[in-house]
Write a protein that holds these residues in place. Sequence first.
Motif, PDB file in Angstrom:
ATOM      1  N   LYS A 697       0.829  -1.207   0.000  1.00 16.08           N
ATOM      2  CA  LYS A 697       0.000   0.000   0.000  1.00 16.08           C
ATOM      3  C   LYS A 697       0.862   1.256   0.000  1.00 16.08           C
ATOM      4  O   LYS A 697       0.551   2.244  -0.690  1.00 16.08           O
ATOM      5  N   LEU A 698       1.945   1.246   0.765  1.00 16.40           N
ATOM      6  CA  LEU A 698       2.841   2.402   0.798  1.00 16.40           C
ATOM      7  C   LEU A 698       3.472   2.639  -0.572  1.00 16.40           C
ATOM      8  O   LEU A 698       3.589   3.790  -1.027  1.00 16.40           O
ATOM      9  N   VAL A 699       3.889   1.564  -1.232  1.00 14.79           N
ATOM     10  CA  VAL A 699       4.468   1.714  -2.571  1.00 14.79           C
ATOM     11  C   VAL A 699       3.415   2.248  -3.537  1.00 14.79           C
ATOM     12  O   VAL A 699       3.693   3.140  -4.358  1.00 14.79           O
ATOM     13  N   ALA A 700       2.171   1.729  -3.431  1.00 20.06           N
ATOM     14  CA  ALA A 700       1.094   2.206  -4.310  1.00 20.06           C
ATOM     15  C   ALA A 700       0.786   3.677  -4.073  1.00 20.06           C
ATOM     16  O   ALA A 700       0.343   4.383  -4.994  1.00 20.06           O
ATOM     17  N   ARG A 701       1.041   4.147  -2.849  1.00 17.22           N
ATOM     18  CA  ARG A 701       0.809   5.566  -2.516  1.00 17.22           C
ATOM     19  C   ARG A 701       1.996   6.451  -2.873  1.00 17.22           C
ATOM     20  O   ARG A 701       2.066   7.606  -2.454  1.00 17.22           O
ATOM     21  N   GLY A 702       2.987   5.900  -3.569  1.00 18.68           N
ATOM     22  CA  GLY A 702       4.130   6.709  -3.974  1.00 18.68           C
ATOM     23  C   GLY A 702       5.264   6.716  -2.975  1.00 18.68           C
ATOM     24  O   GLY A 702       6.116   7.609  -3.025  1.00 18.68           O
TER      25      GLY A 702
END
Length: 720
Positions: A697-702
């Motif tokens: 999720k953190l990676v998906a949020r940039g």
Amino acid sequence: MARYTRIPGSIALITLTNPPVNALSAAVRQGITDTVSRAVSDPEVKGVVLCGENGKFCGGADIKEFGGQMKGPHLVPMIDAIEATAKPVVAAIEGMALGGGLELALACHYRIAHVKALLGLPEVALGLLPGAGGTQRLPRLIGVPAALDLITTGRHVSAQEALKLGIVDRITAGNTLEVAAEFVRSVSAEQRLALPRLSTCPTPCPPDLDSFLERAMAQVRRRARGALAPVACVQAVRAAATLPYSQGMRVERELMATLFKSQQARAMQYCFFSQRSVGRWSTPSGARWDNSSPLPVQNAAVIGLGTMGRGIVVSFARAGIPVVGVEMDAKQLEISRRAVTSMLERDARRQGAELPEGLVRFTTDLRDLREVDLVIEAVFEDMALKKRVFGELSSVCRPDTLLCSNTSTLDLDQLAAATHRPELVVGMHFFSPANVMKLLEVIYGSRSAPAAVATAMQLGKRLGKVSVAVGNCHGFVGNRMVLPYMSQANFLVEEGATPEQVDQVLEEFGFSMGVFRMSDLAGLDVGWRIRKELGLTGPGVAPGEPARSRKGSRYSPLADLLCEQGRLGQKTGCGWYLYDRPGGREAKPDPWMRGFLEEYRSSHGLRARPVDQQEVLERCLYALVNEGFRVLEDGIAAGPEDVDVIYVLGYGWPPHRGGPMFHAAAVGLPAVLDRLEHYHQAHPDVPGLQPSALLRKLVARGSPPIHKWREVIKNIRSQL
């Protein structure tokens, strides 16, 4: 921020006023500059006393200014101006003179310290060096060897040691300001003409300076394990020993500029601030411990006086809290009494103080705990034994006595259920040796009252610990995360690595000990007992096979097999390594281990393959990091800072790498995710390598910066 007053004897008193520690903020620096100038220009003033408000001289630079644009007078010119005055300036040191505070005192012509004051240059702990002349003035005052010790370690020294080293001119148990003022009055006219200015003094050096500095650098590099700041400190002190002051200051300035911009300095400053902010944690219902008033703790007891229990007893005695030590076996009680007394005597000798009397009592009778405010259970990590102890305590102690467990892995709610007061049961997980290690995990059970948690957190602070509140699950935060880390190390050995190869890679990363040396030190039977408790090994469990699932995941029985052969680590003289005797400390590769591993692989159809350094590092560290993300998902820790403080203070994670979660952010979350996906694809039977939902999720949020992670965590945290 610097108050100016005149006191009898034509003396100007300059008082730093910036609570809580009179840090050298822009306003304080401006105040010092203005008041010193005023004292110099006033013909009635014969000398100056510099002190701090509220019994604290100065805690150093204002770290909140780091990273921003410097405002106000710079520290170095201000300090140089104090040293250059023609009127005697005396530093009256109470409380502490640390970092820039000590550098300020070194610029004064004389230093008077209260007997309870602490002095030091701890900048190395922030990834920096003393950058306001400390690396140049201190060696000129006390010589190169002593200065190197203080500057490269950052350790604090007592006023007594400071006097012995020559850092201060006098210590007093009385009124420091009065003694300092009298000292100024006593300076003769001849002395005023030749005030001691460290910038003009030669540096006392050992006879063979080059050889000494080479040895010192080699020793510091070994101890630093990749940290830049201690090495830069040696380089700066070398400049003090070999160059004129002005050139040495130029070297100090250049080294400081390099360190200031480094990733390591950012990591260590992150650690510094994290230790001051951790531990905020609320129950699923939203109640917060930090909004609750702690219960009074006037006295305490510790049950179980093994190595851990003794250390906890010593911690209470050091804090001045009366404590009862309980051990059921009379012989063991006497051994423990002697060990605790010996530790306290060493403390007293080191501090030049009297051994405290009446603080520690010993007993074999639980009835002697009827009036204590708090009990810490520190018996063996065995659920049945601990539940029995808690049941007995519930009957013996007052109804309002707080009952705490030092368990490192077990379910706190089960222990609480064995009592009549589950709301007054919390975990207080100390780290060994408890009288040395700074970390305390405070475990919040499902029925723990916020006031009970607040009491344990406040008590940890009184004991000199950094307390981190965590949720209840197997292993809590630290030991839960260490399991996949250690499992990967075992799997790598199964696949072809050697224990010493794995340890070497981890130690080159910065750990003081690799997985296998650490296991030998702790004792392999400790983990063996935990695995038996989990049903992973022991009676009724078939011998392990590395490629076969056990409880849904791959399991390595290597450590169990060593334990079954009596190889328990240092205590038996052999474990993963060989030692010259039982209790020996020097780990040597064991030729026996090679044959053992070859036979093991052959019997399980495994073919050894080359394992490179990158794979060792990534599989061990990223498995650890991945479990850290899961800890955050589950709400067992409040934020990444809590996880990182636990690992830096409790598990030997190198501070210059910030902690496992900081390290993941520094490497780049997409890169960590990519490598975990790679290794999980290669080892689908190892769930610990499957990337966590939070990481994805953190990676998906940039990949937001680490201080923004809590905003994402709040949206996915499960109920405990």
